[in-house]
Every structure is written in structure tokens, then in C-alpha cells.
Design an enzyme around this catalytic site. Structure first.
Site, PDB file in Angstrom:
ATOM      1  N   HIS A 115       4.846  -6.472 -24.346  1.00 41.55           N
ATOM      2  CA  HIS A 115       3.829  -5.842 -23.511  1.00 41.55           C
ATOM      3  C   HIS A 115       4.052  -6.124 -22.013  1.00 41.55           C
ATOM      4  CE1 HIS A 115       1.513  -4.929 -27.153  1.00 41.55           C
ATOM      5  NE2 HIS A 115       1.623  -6.199 -27.513  1.00 41.55           N
TER       6      HIS A 115
HETATM    7  O1  RIB Z   1      -2.628  -6.180 -25.758  1.00 35.43           O
HETATM    8  C1  RIB Z   1      -1.517  -6.857 -25.227  1.00 35.43           C
HETATM    9  C2  RIB Z   1      -1.942  -7.837 -24.197  1.00 35.43           C
HETATM   10  O2  RIB Z   1      -2.739  -8.811 -24.845  1.00 35.43           O
HETATM   11  C3  RIB Z   1      -0.769  -8.593 -23.545  1.00 35.43           C
HETATM   12  O3  RIB Z   1      -1.048  -8.800 -22.181  1.00 35.43           O
HETATM   13  C4  RIB Z   1      -0.736  -9.910 -24.290  1.00 35.43           C
HETATM   14  O4  RIB Z   1      -0.340 -11.007 -23.456  1.00 35.43           O
HETATM   15  C5  RIB Z   1      -2.169 -10.101 -24.723  1.00 35.43           C
HETATM   16  O5  RIB Z   1      -2.853 -10.737 -23.694  1.00 35.43           O
END
Ligand code: RIB
Length: 300
Positions: A233
Site C-alpha cells: 500500500h
Molecule cells: O489500508 C491500507 C492501509 O492500512 C496502509 O496504510 C497500511 O499501513 C494500513 O495502515
């Protein structure tokens, strides 16, 4: 050279994003890391940011403690996929000493934007509580920033907390809505693009073959993270700064549901050439992985 502040809640994929930024000195100047209650409480995200900087040999990077709870939402929503310490419980060392900055995350954001008007890219890779409060302190901040590039939301796809909501938006939807209404130039890396990425075994083996300590740490953290979430992500935000051609997107109007109920934290989006936010919807996964491997090899 892009001047950035990474607002983060490390978090394993946050750690990879920070490593990528610190390994890209020819493209990025990291002004500081502002920490927020994200995957784990802010006391841990603050410490984890220091651990990550120390591992990269960058005790010079200012690390700022931020707001310990969402603006209005419940404060106990955590992400279990990052382990108890937030970095996969791999025993990453804690620096004996880390320079105190004497200021808060919100004040640091405001100070740096005054110091570098029009130049600062706020890279928000956790819940956007710090960013939103800074925008409330200075209603003109949206125009003073270069842009806000954030990981959060799910514009045209399903969520990861339920059918609709993504974690960062769901932790603090009120903050997300303040950012979306701020008038700042916004680039959204939601699940639309991050769910197209994958933590493949080839990435893990490639990191181990790099032979340097930070790549090995990344492989160990990602191996733990992949047991619960196989997506990259947060690194997408930093990779976009380094090479925007890795990504594609659509200008959209994006809002977020802040009312209690089944849609709490849900992104509401529609394509709109005049919209408030560019929603990133495509990524070249192979080139993203190549960038991660080549850049992380540059670290200690
Ligand atoms: O949904 C993904 C996010 O949630 C990312 O930033 C991961 O680090 C969690 O915080």
C-alpha cells in the site's frame, strides 16, 4: 528535488515507504516524519519511525510525535497485521538516543510549509488526523502546500475493513473529509491501485539477494506482513514521486461518509475532470518491484 513530509503510522508497509524515500536522495528530500495513531498507538508509531530511520543510518531526520487519536471516531481501531510492535515483531533495534525536536507533528508541518511555500509534498500514509488538524489551524495551508499524496480510501473498489471502507479512512473519516475539502492538490492512492500490487516471493528473495541490512530487514518485515496482507500500500505514494509513469489515474470528485452506520468511512467517488482529487487506478507492478529492489539496495 521534491521536499516531502511523510505522515505515517508505521506499520510495515509504512517502513518500506520510508526506506524507499530515504534511499532516493537524488529525487526526494525528506524534511521529516510526522507520526500518527495508525496501525498501532502513536507512542509505538513514533518509536517505530525512529527505529526505521536509525536502521537506515538517518538519525538526522526529524521525527515528530502526532495526534494520539482520531478527531471524532473511536480510538481503538488498530491493524493487527503489523504485529504487536507494529513492525512485524522481528526485534528491530531501538536507537539508544534519538534527537528530540521539541515540537509537535502539526507545528512541524505548519513550520515547514512556511519555510518552503509551494514546495512541500505531504505524503500521508496513515489516517490523516495530523494533516487535517494542520489544515484546520491554517485554512490557507491547502494552497501553500505543493500537494497531498495519500494512501487511503477505496474509490471504485471494495474496502478492506468491510465491503466499502478502507482502514486509513475508517480510522479517521472526519480527517479524510477535511483533507478532501481543503482545496489542496490531492493524489489518492486507494485500494483501487494498491490492491493491484502484490508481495511476491520474488520480491522477498530479491531483497535478501541485495545483501544489505535494510533490504534484509524489509524482507523479514514483509514476510510477516504478507501473512495477513499481500499488498504494497504505502510504498506506492513514494514510488509515484520518484517515477509517476508507473501509475495511471482518473480525476474524480471524492468524499467520505462520516455518519455512523454501515457506510461509515466509505469513499464516495465519481469521475469528474474538475474533481478535487486524482484517483490512481493503475500501476506497473513489475517496474514498481524493480524500483523497490534497486533503491533499497542503496541503503546501509
Ligand atoms: O489500508 C491500507 C492501509 O492500512 C496502509 O496504510 C497500511 O499501513 C494500513 O495502515
Amino acid at each position: 528535488m521534491q521536499k516531502i513530509i511523510i505522515d505515517c503510522g508505521p506499520g510495515i508497509d509504512d517502513a518500506l515507504a520510508i526506506f524507499l524515500a530515504l534511499a532516493s536522495c537524488e529525487d526526494i528530500e525528506v524534511l521529516g516524519l510526522t507520526c500518527v495513531k495508525g496501525n498501532v498507538p502513536v507512542e509505538k508509531t513514533y518509536l517505530n519511525a525512529q527505529r526505521i530511520c536509525a536502521a537506515a543510518g538517518r538519525l538526522d531526520i526529524p521525527v515528530l510525535r502526532g495526534i494520539p487519536r482520531p478527531i471524532l471516531a473511536q480510538a481503538d481501531l488498530m491493524a493487527t497485521v503489523h504485529g504487536k510492535d507494529g513492525l512485524g515483531d522481528i526485534g528491530l533495534s531501538v536507537p539508544g538516543h534519538f534527537p528530540e525536536t521539541g515540537t509537535t507533528a502539526v507545528d512541524f508541518i505548519l513550520e515547514q510549509v512556511e519555510k518552503h511555500p509551494g514546495d512541500v509534498v505531504l505524503c500521508a500514509i496513515g489516517p490523516m488526523t495530523n494533516v487535517a488538524v494542520a489544515l484546520l489551524f491554517d485554512p490557507l495551508l491547502g494552497q501553500k502546500l505543493h500537494s497531498v499524496a495519500f494512501m487511503g480510501g477505496a474509490a471504485y473498489c471494495a474496502g478492506n475493513m468491510n465491503d466499502h471502507a478502507e482502514f486509513n479512512f475508517m480510522v479517521d473519516p472526519h480527517a479524510a473529509e477535511i483533507v478532501l475539502q481543503s482545496g489542496a492538490r490531492l493524489v489518492m492512492f486507494g485500494l483501487d491501485v494498491t490492491h493491484q500490487t502484490r508481495i511476491e516471493d520474488s520480491l522477498l528473495s530479491g531483497l535478501r539477494q541485495n545483501g544489505n541490512a535494510c533490504s534484509d530487514l524489509a524482507a523479514r518485515m514483509l514476510s510477516a506482513y504478507a501473512l495477513g496482507d499481500r499488498h504494497l500500500h504505502d510504498p506506492c505514494v513514494i514510488a509515484w514521486l520518484i517515477d509517476p509513469t508507473l501509475f495511471s489515474g482518473v480525476q474524480s470528485e471524492v468524499r467520505v461518509v462520516t455518519e455512523a452506520g454501515p457506510d461509515f468511512g466509505r469513499s464516495l467517488a465519481r469521475p469528474d475532470p474538475q474533481g478535487n482529487c486524482r484517483v490512481i487506478t493503475g500501476v506497473d507492478q513489475d517496474r514498481l518491484v524493480s524500483l523497490l529492489l534497486s533503491r533499497l539496495a542503496e541503503l546501509p
